[in-house]
Design an enzyme around this catalytic site. Structure first.
Site, PDB file in Angstrom:
ATOM      1  N   HIS A  29      18.295  14.811  -7.600  1.00 43.14           N
ATOM      2  CA  HIS A  29      18.683  15.313  -6.270  1.00 43.14           C
ATOM      3  C   HIS A  29      18.982  16.812  -6.299  1.00 43.14           C
ATOM      4  O   HIS A  29      18.996  17.460  -5.255  1.00 43.14           O
ATOM      5  CB  HIS A  29      19.952  14.609  -5.765  1.00 43.14           C
ATOM      6  CG  HIS A  29      19.792  13.138  -5.613  1.00 43.14           C
ATOM      7  ND1 HIS A  29      20.845  12.261  -5.672  1.00 43.14           N
ATOM      8  CD2 HIS A  29      18.695  12.371  -5.401  1.00 43.14           C
ATOM      9  CE1 HIS A  29      20.406  11.022  -5.502  1.00 43.14           C
ATOM     10  NE2 HIS A  29      19.109  11.068  -5.348  1.00 43.14           N
ATOM     11  N   TYR A 151      12.441   0.830  -7.976  1.00 42.80           N
ATOM     12  CA  TYR A 151      12.597   1.342  -6.617  1.00 42.80           C
ATOM     13  C   TYR A 151      11.249   1.354  -5.893  1.00 42.80           C
ATOM     14  O   TYR A 151      10.537   2.365  -5.917  1.00 42.80           O
ATOM     15  CB  TYR A 151      13.154   2.770  -6.646  1.00 42.80           C
ATOM     16  CG  TYR A 151      14.566   2.944  -7.183  1.00 42.80           C
ATOM     17  CD1 TYR A 151      15.431   1.864  -7.321  1.00 42.80           C
ATOM     18  CD2 TYR A 151      15.033   4.201  -7.545  1.00 42.80           C
ATOM     19  CE1 TYR A 151      16.720   2.037  -7.798  1.00 42.80           C
ATOM     20  CE2 TYR A 151      16.331   4.382  -8.022  1.00 42.80           C
ATOM     21  CZ  TYR A 151      17.160   3.297  -8.147  1.00 42.80           C
ATOM     22  OH  TYR A 151      18.432   3.469  -8.621  1.00 42.80           O
ATOM     23  N   LYS A 204      17.633  -2.132 -12.377  1.00 37.50           N
ATOM     24  CA  LYS A 204      18.628  -1.513 -11.498  1.00 37.50           C
ATOM     25  C   LYS A 204      17.981  -1.457 -10.131  1.00 37.50           C
ATOM     26  O   LYS A 204      16.878  -0.929  -9.985  1.00 37.50           O
ATOM     27  CB  LYS A 204      18.907  -0.118 -12.064  1.00 37.50           C
ATOM     28  CG  LYS A 204      19.719   0.836 -11.245  1.00 37.50           C
ATOM     29  CD  LYS A 204      20.131   1.978 -12.185  1.00 37.50           C
ATOM     30  CE  LYS A 204      20.317   3.322 -11.551  1.00 37.50           C
ATOM     31  NZ  LYS A 204      21.505   3.537 -10.806  1.00 37.50           N
ATOM     32  N   GLY A 231      23.921   4.391  -4.658  1.00 33.93           N
ATOM     33  CA  GLY A 231      23.627   5.051  -3.390  1.00 33.93           C
ATOM     34  C   GLY A 231      24.682   6.087  -3.048  1.00 33.93           C
ATOM     35  O   GLY A 231      25.622   6.318  -3.821  1.00 33.93           O
TER      36      GLY A 231
HETATM   37  P1  FBP Z   1      23.830   6.743  -7.486  1.00 37.10           P
HETATM   38  O1  FBP Z   1      24.759   5.626  -7.859  1.00 37.10           O
HETATM   39  O2  FBP Z   1      24.512   8.057  -7.441  1.00 37.10           O
HETATM   40  O3  FBP Z   1      23.035   6.418  -6.246  1.00 37.10           O
HETATM   41  O4  FBP Z   1      22.790   6.857  -8.689  1.00 37.10           O
HETATM   42  C1  FBP Z   1      21.855   5.853  -8.939  1.00 37.10           C
HETATM   43  C2  FBP Z   1      20.499   6.478  -9.126  1.00 37.10           C
HETATM   44  O5  FBP Z   1      19.528   5.525  -9.451  1.00 37.10           O
HETATM   45  C3  FBP Z   1      20.474   7.580 -10.163  1.00 37.10           C
HETATM   46  O6  FBP Z   1      20.332   7.071 -11.466  1.00 37.10           O
HETATM   47  C4  FBP Z   1      19.344   8.425  -9.685  1.00 37.10           C
HETATM   48  O7  FBP Z   1      19.502   9.756 -10.011  1.00 37.10           O
HETATM   49  C5  FBP Z   1      19.438   8.295  -8.202  1.00 37.10           C
HETATM   50  O8  FBP Z   1      20.093   7.086  -7.917  1.00 37.10           O
HETATM   51  C6  FBP Z   1      18.104   8.283  -7.510  1.00 37.10           C
HETATM   52  O9  FBP Z   1      18.381   8.356  -6.154  1.00 37.10           O
HETATM   53  P2  FBP Z   1      17.326   8.192  -5.017  1.00 37.10           P
HETATM   54  O10 FBP Z   1      17.412   6.761  -4.588  1.00 37.10           O
HETATM   55  O11 FBP Z   1      17.802   9.127  -3.955  1.00 37.10           O
HETATM   56  O12 FBP Z   1      15.980   8.553  -5.580  1.00 37.10           O
END
Ligand code: FBP
Length: 281
Positions: A29, A151, A204, A231
Site C-alpha cells: 500500500h 485473493y 489467508k 483489512g
Molecule cells: P491487513 O490486516 O492490514 O489488511 O493486512 C493483510 C494483508 O493481506 C497484508 O498482508 C497485505 O499487505 C495487504 O493485506 C494487502 O491488502 P489489499 O487487500 O489492499 O491488497
C-alpha cells in the site's frame, strides 16, 4: 523432514492456532498506511508488538528481514517471508504479483515459513498459480510451511456477463448482502479451495460477513488451515474482535492481520484481547 515440518508448524500454530502479524503493507500500500500513527513505520516498534503481543509469526519482505535479522532472531518471533509483492502504484485492473525471492532466500534469512499472494481471476493467474505451486513443493522439500494469500481479484470477477457459474452465484449473494464481490462466500471459498488444491498449508482470506458463510470457506479449504485477513482498521476494537470471534466460531485457525493491530493507539491492548479470543488466555 516430516518431524521438522511438525516442529515448525507447532511454532506458527501453537495449540493448533495462529496469531500472525502482517507487516508487508509498506510495500503493498505504501508508507501512507503508517501516517495514522507515527510509530507504525518504525520496525523496532512493530517487532516489539509482535513479541510482547505473543504473535506466532511475523510477515515481512526480504529487506526488513535482512536488515533486522539479529533483532528478529533475538525476539524469538517466527519469521514468515513473503515471496512475492507488488506496489499499489500499478493500477491495472488485472493484478500480477511477481515472485521476488526464493525458498532458499527464506531459509538464509531465518524464515520458518513462506507466503505468496495468488490473485485468482486475474488474467495473470496462470503465472501466479505456477509460481505458487512450485514454491509449495520447494517449501515442503525443506520442511517449511507455505501460506497462500488467496485473493480472487481482477477484471473478470467484476464482469456481470461472465460465463463463470461461481460468479453467477456470487452475484446472487451480492444482491442479498451488498458485499463486495471479492468478499462474497462463493468467491472467497473458491480462492481458499485453490490454495488447498495447490498444497498450501494455510490460506489467508477475506471475511465473508457471517460465521455461517465463513464456515463454508473453512470447509472448502479443509484440511488446509484458514486464517483471517484483517483489512482496514475498524472504528472500534469491539468491531474487529467480533469479526475474529465469528471466524473462530466458524472453524478458522486464527488471524494474519496488520492494520487492525499496529494502526491502533494501543496495539498491545488489542493484541492481548486477540490472544484471549484465539488461545483462551
Ligand atoms: P491487513 O490486516 O492490514 O489488511 O493486512 C493483510 C494483508 O493481506 C497484508 O498482508 C497485505 O499487505 C495487504 O493485506 C494487502 O491488502 P489489499 O487487500 O489492499 O491488497
Amino acid at each position: 523432514m516430516k518431524e521438522k515440518m511438525e516442529e515448525l508448524k507447532n511454532r506458527i500454530m501453537p495449540n493448533g492456532k495462529a496469531m500472525i502479524l502482517a507487516y508487508d503493507q509498506g510495500f503493498e500500500h505504501g508508507p501512507r498506511d503508517f501516517l495514522v500513527h507515527p510509530e507504525c513505520g518504525n520496525f523496532k516498534h512493530i517487532l516489539d508488538i509482535a513479541q510482547k503481543g505473543k504473535f506466532s509469526g511475523l510477515v515481512l519482505h526480504a529487506g526488513l528481514a535482512e536488515k533486522y535479522a539479529d533483532e528478529i532472531a533475538d525476539s524469538g518471533v517466527p519469521l514468515i517471508l513473503k515471496l512475492n509483492g507488488k506496489s499499489e502504484l500499478f493500477t491495472e485492473e488485472d493484478p500480477f504479483s511477481p515472485q521476488l525471492y526464493t525458498v532458499e532466500d527464506a531459509i538464509t534469512l531465518g524464515a520458518i515459513a513462506v507466503g505468496y499472494t495468488v490473485y485468482s481471476g486475474s488474467k495473470y493467474e496462470n503465472e501466479m498459480l505456477r509460481e505458487f505451486s512450485k514454491i509449495v513443493r520447494e517449501a515442503h522439500s525443506n520442511g517449511m510451511m507455505a501460506i497462500g494469500w488467496m485473493y480472487p481479484r481482477g477484471k473478470a470477477i467484476f464482469d456481470r456477463k461472465s460465463s463463470s457459474k461461481t460468479l453467477k452465484i456470487a452475484l446472487d449473494e451480492q444482491a442479498q448482502t451488498n458485499q463486495a464481490i471479492d468478499e462474497t462466500p462463493s468467491i472467497v471459498a473458491y480462492g481458499a479451495r485453490i490454495g488447498l488444491e495447490l498444497g498450501a498449508d494455510m490460506v489467508k482470506v477475506k471475511y465473508t460477513g457471517s460465521p455461517d458463510s465463513f464456515r463454508w470457506v473453512v470447509q472448502s479449504a479443509h484440511p488446509t488451515r484458514v486464517v483471517l485477513s484483517g483489512g482496514p482498521k475498524t472504528n472500534t476494537d469491539e468491531e474487529f474482535l467480533s469479526r475474529v470471534k465469528d471466524v473462530m466460531d466458524a472453524g478458522a485457525t486464527g488471524i494474519a492481520v496488520g492494520r487492525n493491530v499496529w494502526q491502533r493507539s494501543d496495539p498491545l491492548s488489542i493484541s492481548n484481547k486477540l490472544h484471549q479470543l484465539i488461545y483462551g488466555d
